[in-house]
Design a protein around this motif. Structure first.
Motif, PDB file in Angstrom:
ATOM      1  N   THR A  30     -28.368 -35.655 -41.103  1.00 22.54           N
ATOM      2  CA  THR A  30     -29.366 -35.315 -40.092  1.00 22.54           C
ATOM      3  C   THR A  30     -28.685 -35.038 -38.765  1.00 22.54           C
ATOM      4  O   THR A  30     -27.717 -35.705 -38.405  1.00 22.54           O
ATOM      5  CB  THR A  30     -30.370 -36.475 -39.909  1.00 22.54           C
ATOM      6  OG1 THR A  30     -30.991 -36.766 -41.156  1.00 22.54           O
ATOM      7  CG2 THR A  30     -31.439 -36.117 -38.889  1.00 22.54           C
ATOM      8  N   CYS A  31     -29.183 -34.056 -38.040  1.00 16.67           N
ATOM      9  CA  CYS A  31     -28.704 -33.785 -36.688  1.00 16.67           C
ATOM     10  C   CYS A  31     -29.903 -33.794 -35.744  1.00 16.67           C
ATOM     11  O   CYS A  31     -31.056 -33.791 -36.180  1.00 16.67           O
ATOM     12  CB  CYS A  31     -27.963 -32.452 -36.619  1.00 16.67           C
ATOM     13  SG  CYS A  31     -28.984 -31.027 -37.023  1.00 16.67           S
ATOM     14  N   VAL A  32     -29.607 -33.815 -34.459  1.00 19.42           N
ATOM     15  CA  VAL A  32     -30.683 -33.869 -33.476  1.00 19.42           C
ATOM     16  C   VAL A  32     -30.461 -32.802 -32.412  1.00 19.42           C
ATOM     17  O   VAL A  32     -29.338 -32.561 -31.976  1.00 19.42           O
ATOM     18  CB  VAL A  32     -30.773 -35.269 -32.821  1.00 19.42           C
ATOM     19  CG1 VAL A  32     -29.481 -35.631 -32.108  1.00 19.42           C
ATOM     20  CG2 VAL A  32     -31.952 -35.345 -31.856  1.00 19.42           C
ATOM     21  N   PHE A  72     -37.325 -33.553 -28.490  1.00 16.78           N
ATOM     22  CA  PHE A  72     -36.189 -33.620 -29.411  1.00 16.78           C
ATOM     23  C   PHE A  72     -36.674 -33.275 -30.814  1.00 16.78           C
ATOM     24  O   PHE A  72     -37.855 -33.441 -31.148  1.00 16.78           O
ATOM     25  CB  PHE A  72     -35.518 -34.999 -29.391  1.00 16.78           C
ATOM     26  CG  PHE A  72     -36.372 -36.119 -29.926  1.00 16.78           C
ATOM     27  CD1 PHE A  72     -36.420 -36.396 -31.285  1.00 16.78           C
ATOM     28  CD2 PHE A  72     -37.129 -36.901 -29.063  1.00 16.78           C
ATOM     29  CE1 PHE A  72     -37.204 -37.422 -31.780  1.00 16.78           C
ATOM     30  CE2 PHE A  72     -37.918 -37.935 -29.547  1.00 16.78           C
ATOM     31  CZ  PHE A  72     -37.957 -38.195 -30.909  1.00 16.78           C
ATOM     32  N   VAL A  73     -35.762 -32.783 -31.620  1.00 23.02           N
ATOM     33  CA  VAL A  73     -36.051 -32.442 -33.015  1.00 23.02           C
ATOM     34  C   VAL A  73     -34.931 -33.001 -33.879  1.00 23.02           C
ATOM     35  O   VAL A  73     -33.750 -32.783 -33.588  1.00 23.02           O
ATOM     36  CB  VAL A  73     -36.141 -30.913 -33.225  1.00 23.02           C
ATOM     37  CG1 VAL A  73     -36.328 -30.591 -34.712  1.00 23.02           C
ATOM     38  CG2 VAL A  73     -37.270 -30.313 -32.406  1.00 23.02           C
ATOM     39  N   THR A  74     -35.279 -33.742 -34.914  1.00 25.67           N
ATOM     40  CA  THR A  74     -34.295 -34.136 -35.918  1.00 25.67           C
ATOM     41  C   THR A  74     -34.602 -33.364 -37.195  1.00 25.67           C
ATOM     42  O   THR A  74     -35.759 -33.239 -37.593  1.00 25.67           O
ATOM     43  CB  THR A  74     -34.331 -35.650 -36.207  1.00 25.67           C
ATOM     44  OG1 THR A  74     -35.613 -36.018 -36.731  1.00 25.67           O
ATOM     45  CG2 THR A  74     -34.060 -36.447 -34.947  1.00 25.67           C
ATOM     46  N   ARG A  75     -33.557 -32.853 -37.804  1.00 27.57           N
ATOM     47  CA  ARG A  75     -33.720 -32.068 -39.029  1.00 27.57           C
ATOM     48  C   ARG A  75     -32.476 -32.235 -39.890  1.00 27.57           C
ATOM     49  O   ARG A  75     -31.428 -32.687 -39.408  1.00 27.57           O
ATOM     50  CB  ARG A  75     -33.930 -30.591 -38.692  1.00 27.57           C
ATOM     51  CG  ARG A  75     -32.762 -29.938 -37.959  1.00 27.57           C
ATOM     52  CD  ARG A  75     -32.786 -28.442 -38.148  1.00 27.57           C
ATOM     53  NE  ARG A  75     -31.768 -27.731 -37.403  1.00 27.57           N
ATOM     54  CZ  ARG A  75     -30.488 -27.654 -37.745  1.00 27.57           C
ATOM     55  NH1 ARG A  75     -30.039 -28.307 -38.802  1.00 27.57           N
ATOM     56  NH2 ARG A  75     -29.636 -26.938 -37.018  1.00 27.57           N
ATOM     57  N   PRO A  76     -32.547 -31.872 -41.181  1.00 31.01           N
ATOM     58  CA  PRO A  76     -31.356 -31.958 -42.034  1.00 31.01           C
ATOM     59  C   PRO A  76     -30.229 -31.084 -41.499  1.00 31.01           C
ATOM     60  O   PRO A  76     -30.458 -29.974 -41.005  1.00 31.01           O
ATOM     61  CB  PRO A  76     -31.861 -31.450 -43.391  1.00 31.01           C
ATOM     62  CG  PRO A  76     -33.331 -31.711 -43.373  1.00 31.01           C
ATOM     63  CD  PRO A  76     -33.755 -31.500 -41.951  1.00 31.01           C
ATOM     64  N   ASN A  79     -24.523 -26.395 -43.099  1.00 25.16           N
ATOM     65  CA  ASN A  79     -23.112 -26.028 -42.981  1.00 25.16           C
ATOM     66  C   ASN A  79     -22.849 -25.139 -41.771  1.00 25.16           C
ATOM     67  O   ASN A  79     -21.707 -24.992 -41.338  1.00 25.16           O
ATOM     68  CB  ASN A  79     -22.647 -25.307 -44.251  1.00 25.16           C
ATOM     69  CG  ASN A  79     -22.656 -26.216 -45.473  1.00 25.16           C
ATOM     70  OD1 ASN A  79     -22.469 -27.426 -45.351  1.00 25.16           O
ATOM     71  ND2 ASN A  79     -22.882 -25.634 -46.643  1.00 25.16           N
ATOM     72  N   GLN A  80     -23.909 -24.539 -41.231  1.00 21.98           N
ATOM     73  CA  GLN A  80     -23.753 -23.624 -40.100  1.00 21.98           C
ATOM     74  C   GLN A  80     -23.873 -24.326 -38.746  1.00 21.98           C
ATOM     75  O   GLN A  80     -23.711 -23.698 -37.697  1.00 21.98           O
ATOM     76  CB  GLN A  80     -24.815 -22.512 -40.168  1.00 21.98           C
ATOM     77  CG  GLN A  80     -24.650 -21.539 -41.321  1.00 21.98           C
ATOM     78  CD  GLN A  80     -25.103 -22.123 -42.646  1.00 21.98           C
ATOM     79  OE1 GLN A  80     -26.116 -22.811 -42.705  1.00 21.98           O
ATOM     80  NE2 GLN A  80     -24.355 -21.848 -43.709  1.00 21.98           N
ATOM     81  N   ASP A  81     -24.150 -25.631 -38.743  1.00 21.38           N
ATOM     82  CA  ASP A  81     -24.445 -26.307 -37.480  1.00 21.38           C
ATOM     83  C   ASP A  81     -23.274 -26.294 -36.502  1.00 21.38           C
ATOM     84  O   ASP A  81     -23.480 -26.255 -35.288  1.00 21.38           O
ATOM     85  CB  ASP A  81     -24.886 -27.749 -37.738  1.00 21.38           C
ATOM     86  CG  ASP A  81     -26.319 -27.821 -38.239  1.00 21.38           C
ATOM     87  OD1 ASP A  81     -27.048 -26.826 -38.091  1.00 21.38           O
ATOM     88  OD2 ASP A  81     -26.707 -28.874 -38.783  1.00 21.38           O
ATOM     89  N   LEU A 120     -27.389 -29.493 -29.540  1.00 17.98           N
ATOM     90  CA  LEU A 120     -27.506 -29.842 -30.957  1.00 17.98           C
ATOM     91  C   LEU A 120     -26.282 -30.664 -31.335  1.00 17.98           C
ATOM     92  O   LEU A 120     -25.144 -30.201 -31.196  1.00 17.98           O
ATOM     93  CB  LEU A 120     -27.578 -28.582 -31.824  1.00 17.98           C
ATOM     94  CG  LEU A 120     -27.647 -28.801 -33.338  1.00 17.98           C
ATOM     95  CD1 LEU A 120     -28.987 -29.419 -33.727  1.00 17.98           C
ATOM     96  CD2 LEU A 120     -27.442 -27.480 -34.088  1.00 17.98           C
ATOM     97  N   THR A 121     -26.494 -31.891 -31.778  1.00 15.59           N
ATOM     98  CA  THR A 121     -25.373 -32.787 -32.073  1.00 15.59           C
ATOM     99  C   THR A 121     -25.671 -33.619 -33.311  1.00 15.59           C
ATOM    100  O   THR A 121     -26.826 -33.768 -33.723  1.00 15.59           O
ATOM    101  CB  THR A 121     -25.111 -33.758 -30.906  1.00 15.59           C
ATOM    102  OG1 THR A 121     -26.291 -34.550 -30.681  1.00 15.59           O
ATOM    103  CG2 THR A 121     -24.761 -33.009 -29.634  1.00 15.59           C
ATOM    104  N   ASP A 122     -24.606 -34.171 -33.880  1.00 17.49           N
ATOM    105  CA  ASP A 122     -24.774 -35.211 -34.888  1.00 17.49           C
ATOM    106  C   ASP A 122     -25.188 -36.498 -34.185  1.00 17.49           C
ATOM    107  O   ASP A 122     -25.000 -36.657 -32.974  1.00 17.49           O
ATOM    108  CB  ASP A 122     -23.467 -35.431 -35.656  1.00 17.49           C
ATOM    109  CG  ASP A 122     -23.119 -34.252 -36.549  1.00 17.49           C
ATOM    110  OD1 ASP A 122     -24.048 -33.689 -37.156  1.00 17.49           O
ATOM    111  OD2 ASP A 122     -21.926 -33.895 -36.633  1.00 17.49           O
ATOM    112  N   LEU A 123     -25.741 -37.416 -34.948  1.00 21.26           N
ATOM    113  CA  LEU A 123     -26.245 -38.660 -34.377  1.00 21.26           C
ATOM    114  C   LEU A 123     -25.173 -39.744 -34.403  1.00 21.26           C
ATOM    115  O   LEU A 123     -24.515 -39.954 -35.420  1.00 21.26           O
ATOM    116  CB  LEU A 123     -27.471 -39.137 -35.164  1.00 21.26           C
ATOM    117  CG  LEU A 123     -28.694 -38.214 -35.110  1.00 21.26           C
ATOM    118  CD1 LEU A 123     -29.745 -38.691 -36.095  1.00 21.26           C
ATOM    119  CD2 LEU A 123     -29.268 -38.168 -33.711  1.00 21.26           C
TER     120      LEU A 123
END
Length: 256
Positions: A30-32, A72-76, A79-81, A120-123
């Motif tokens: 998950t990223c946010v 804020f939005v959290t989503r799966p 690979n493109q993040d 957009l970052t990892d948690l």
């Protein structure tokens, strides 16, 4: 007397000075994303915090003023993040795609966001078990807020917990700095009173932030789990440990 209170976020330098273990990336796929949207003519959202959940996507909305909204939005993760996170246009489009089944006004909020404030970052988080075991004071240095208890955004209590930290810390310092009888400032030649105040602050906050962190961690794992068996096990733990889903907002940290 000198004291340092580190409120410098999840990547806190002061936390390292105190000796806390490094924060970790949440073991979730998950990223946010976080951002602000400005409404020149005002928005119609009122003053309430709102969270909308659909499948593995969550959107939280917090009005800052009549014209400004934080969200804020959290989503799966994808690979493109790593590429998307460097390009605000791609970030915005990715978020709009993730929210395609959400109410139209949420998609418009993302479409009209401030591109310079889009992230957009990892948690990252401080594991609940570290909160039980770590020492949050070294001498007259301590930490508060995300520097102390960074968690995932799944119960949206990070800001509230930080305000609680401030109230408890101020109260503990005030009690030590004044006589109970005459209410006169205590004159001290060493740092003993500050260290004692910090110890009381840590003692009062430790279990509160542990349970907040554990609750958020379990909800994040439930959202991320692909196995039905794992989801059921995590849900059972949540029901047993957190029977009241609103338990965290009923907490009273006291007054100054």
């Amino acid at each position: 007397m000198e004291a340092v209170i580190g409120c410098d976020g999840v990547n806190s330098i002061v936390a390292s000075m105190v000796g806390l273990r490094p924060v970790r990336f949440l073991p979730l796929s998950t990223c946010v994303a976080r951002g602000f949207t400005y409404y020149p003519d005002g928005h119609q959202f009122g003053a309430e915090f709102v969270m909308i959940i659909k499948d593995q996507v969550r959107l939280g909305r917090v009005p800052v003023s009549y014209n400004l909204v934080y969200w804020f939005v959290t989503r799966p993760s994808t690979n493109q993040d790593s590429t998307i996170s460097k390009n605000p246009v791609l970030m915005r489009q990715s978020l709009m795609d993730s929210l395609k089944d959400f109410p139209a006004h949420t998609v418009e909020m993302i479409r009209n966001c401030d591109m310079n404030m889009l992230h957009l970052t990892d948690l990252k988080y401080r594991p609940p078990w570290d909160l039980l075991l770590d020492n949050f004071r070294r001498g007259t240095v301590t930490v508060a807020g995300d520097a102390m208890h960074g968690t995932g955004p799944f119960i949206a209590q990070g800001g509230a917990a930080s305000i609680e930290d401030a109230i408890v810390l101020a109260r503990c310092l005030a009690k030590k700095m004044h006589n109970n009888d005459a209410n006169k400032r205590v004159q001290v030649e060493d740092n003993t009173l500050i260290e004692e105040a910090f110890d009381e602050y840590v003692k009062e906050r430790r279990m509160r932030i542990f349970w907040l962190s554990l609750n958020s961690f379990l909800i994040g794992k439930k959202l991320d789990a692909q196995s039905l068996v794992v989801k059921v096990i995590i849900l059972a733990l949540i029901v047993v440990l957190f029977r009241d889903p609103d338990w965290h907002i009923h907490y009273q940290c006291g007054t100054l």
